[in-house]
Design a protein around this motif. Structure first.
Motif, mmCIF file in Angstrom:
data_model
loop_
_atom_site.group_PDB
_atom_site.id
_atom_site.type_symbol
_atom_site.label_atom_id
_atom_site.label_comp_id
_atom_site.label_asym_id
_atom_site.label_seq_id
_atom_site.Cartn_x
_atom_site.Cartn_y
_atom_site.Cartn_z
ATOM 1 N N SER A 4 0.876 -1.163 0.000
ATOM 2 C CA SER A 4 0.000 0.000 0.000
ATOM 3 C C SER A 4 0.913 1.211 0.000
ATOM 4 N N LEU A 5 0.566 2.218 -0.772
ATOM 5 C CA LEU A 5 1.434 3.382 -0.932
ATOM 6 C C LEU A 5 0.675 4.652 -0.574
ATOM 7 N N TYR A 6 1.297 5.461 0.254
ATOM 8 C CA TYR A 6 0.764 6.770 0.608
ATOM 9 C C TYR A 6 1.712 7.809 0.030
ATOM 10 N N VAL A 7 1.180 8.711 -0.762
ATOM 11 C CA VAL A 7 1.978 9.791 -1.349
ATOM 12 C C VAL A 7 1.479 11.101 -0.752
ATOM 13 N N HIS A 29 -3.001 5.958 -1.771
ATOM 14 C CA HIS A 29 -3.664 7.074 -1.109
ATOM 15 C C HIS A 29 -2.856 8.336 -1.375
ATOM 16 N N LEU A 30 -3.516 9.355 -1.875
ATOM 17 C CA LEU A 30 -2.890 10.662 -2.054
ATOM 18 C C LEU A 30 -3.385 11.547 -0.934
ATOM 19 N N GLY A 44 -2.015 14.712 2.255
ATOM 20 C CA GLY A 44 -1.143 15.829 2.560
ATOM 21 C C GLY A 44 -1.855 17.133 2.347
ATOM 22 N N GLY A 45 -1.094 18.105 1.869
ATOM 23 C CA GLY A 45 -1.654 19.427 1.639
ATOM 24 C C GLY A 45 -2.902 19.364 0.790
ATOM 25 N N SER A 46 -2.770 18.880 -0.423
ATOM 26 C CA SER A 46 -3.941 18.724 -1.270
ATOM 27 C C SER A 46 -3.560 18.070 -2.583
ATOM 28 N N PRO A 47 -4.019 16.844 -2.808
ATOM 29 C CA PRO A 47 -3.764 16.213 -4.111
ATOM 30 C C PRO A 47 -4.395 16.995 -5.262
ATOM 31 N N SER A 48 -5.376 17.835 -4.959
ATOM 32 C CA SER A 48 -6.005 18.625 -6.030
ATOM 33 C C SER A 48 -5.079 19.730 -6.540
ATOM 34 N N PHE A 49 -3.942 19.923 -5.891
ATOM 35 C CA PHE A 49 -2.977 20.915 -6.350
ATOM 36 C C PHE A 49 -2.353 20.497 -7.678
ATOM 37 N N LEU A 50 -2.154 19.194 -7.860
ATOM 38 C CA LEU A 50 -1.483 18.698 -9.067
ATOM 39 C C LEU A 50 -2.348 18.900 -10.306
ATOM 40 N N THR A 51 -1.690 19.261 -11.403
ATOM 41 C CA THR A 51 -2.375 19.349 -12.695
ATOM 42 C C THR A 51 -2.619 17.939 -13.229
ATOM 43 N N ASP A 52 -3.402 17.831 -14.277
ATOM 44 C CA ASP A 52 -3.625 16.519 -14.903
ATOM 45 C C ASP A 52 -2.304 15.919 -15.362
ATOM 46 N N GLU A 53 -1.432 16.754 -15.918
ATOM 47 C CA GLU A 53 -0.132 16.271 -16.395
ATOM 48 C C GLU A 53 0.729 15.775 -15.232
ATOM 49 N N GLN A 54 0.703 16.485 -14.108
ATOM 50 C CA GLN A 54 1.482 16.075 -12.943
ATOM 51 C C GLN A 54 0.930 14.783 -12.352
#
Length: 135
Positions: free
Chosen positions: A58-61, A113-114, A116-126
Motif C-alpha cells: 500500500s502506498l501513501y503519497v 492514497h494521495l 497531505g496538503g492537497s492532491p487537487s494541487f497537481l495538474t492533470d499532467e502532474q
C-alpha cells in the motif's frame, strides 16, 4: 420513538481518555528514532512479505502543496500558487522511488492514497507523471 441504551466500559474510557498522536502518519512521530537505520528499514520491508496479501504493498503519497490554507489541517503543507513547485517535488519523489524500485517492483500495488496538503494541487499532467513513475 425507542431510545437505544448504550453501555460504556468505564475502564476503556479511562484508558483512552488521554491525548494521542496525530492520525496522519504511521508510525506516529513519537515512534521515530535516529537509531532506526536503513538496514532496519530494508529488513522490515523484506520481513513484511506475505503478511497481508502475498507481496502486496500500500502506498501513501504526501502532496505537500495547497492553493489556500485550511485552518483545520494539521498536515505538512506549503501554501502556494506556483505550480512548478510540484514538478520539483515530483523530481525528488521519482528519485526516491528509483532508490526502492528493486524492492517495490516485486510487489503488487493494492492501495494508493494521495494525501497531505492537497492532491487537487497537481495538474492533470502532474498526476499522469506521478502515476507513470509509480507504475
Amino acid at each position: 420513538m425507542r431510545i437505544m441504551s448504550l453501555n460504556f466500559n468505564a475502564k476503556l474510557l479511562e484508558k483512552y481518555d488521554v491525548p494521542g498522536p496525530r492520525y496522519t502518519s504511521y508510525p506516529t512521530v513519537p515512534e521515530f528514532s535516529d537509531e532506526f537505520s536503513i538496514d532496519d528499514y530494508l529488513r522490515h520491508i523484506e520481513d513484511s512479505n506475505g503478511l497481508l496479501l502475498p507481496k502486496s504493498v500500500s502506498l501513501y503519497v504526501h502532496i505537500p502543496f495547497c492553493h489556500s490554507l485550511c485552518y483545520y489541517c494539521g498536515c505538512n503543507k506549503i501554501v502556494t500558487r506556483h505550480q512548478d513547485k510540484a514538478d520539483r517535488y515530483l523530481d525528488y519523489l521519482e528519485k526516491e522511488l528509483a532508490l526502492r524500485a528493486d524492492i517495490l517492483k516485486r510487489r503488487t500495488l493494492v492501495q494508493l492514497h494521495l494525501g497531505g496538503g492537497s492532491p487537487s494541487f497537481l495538474t492533470d499532467e502532474q498526476h499522469t507523471r506521478l502515476y507513470e513513475m509509480i507504475n
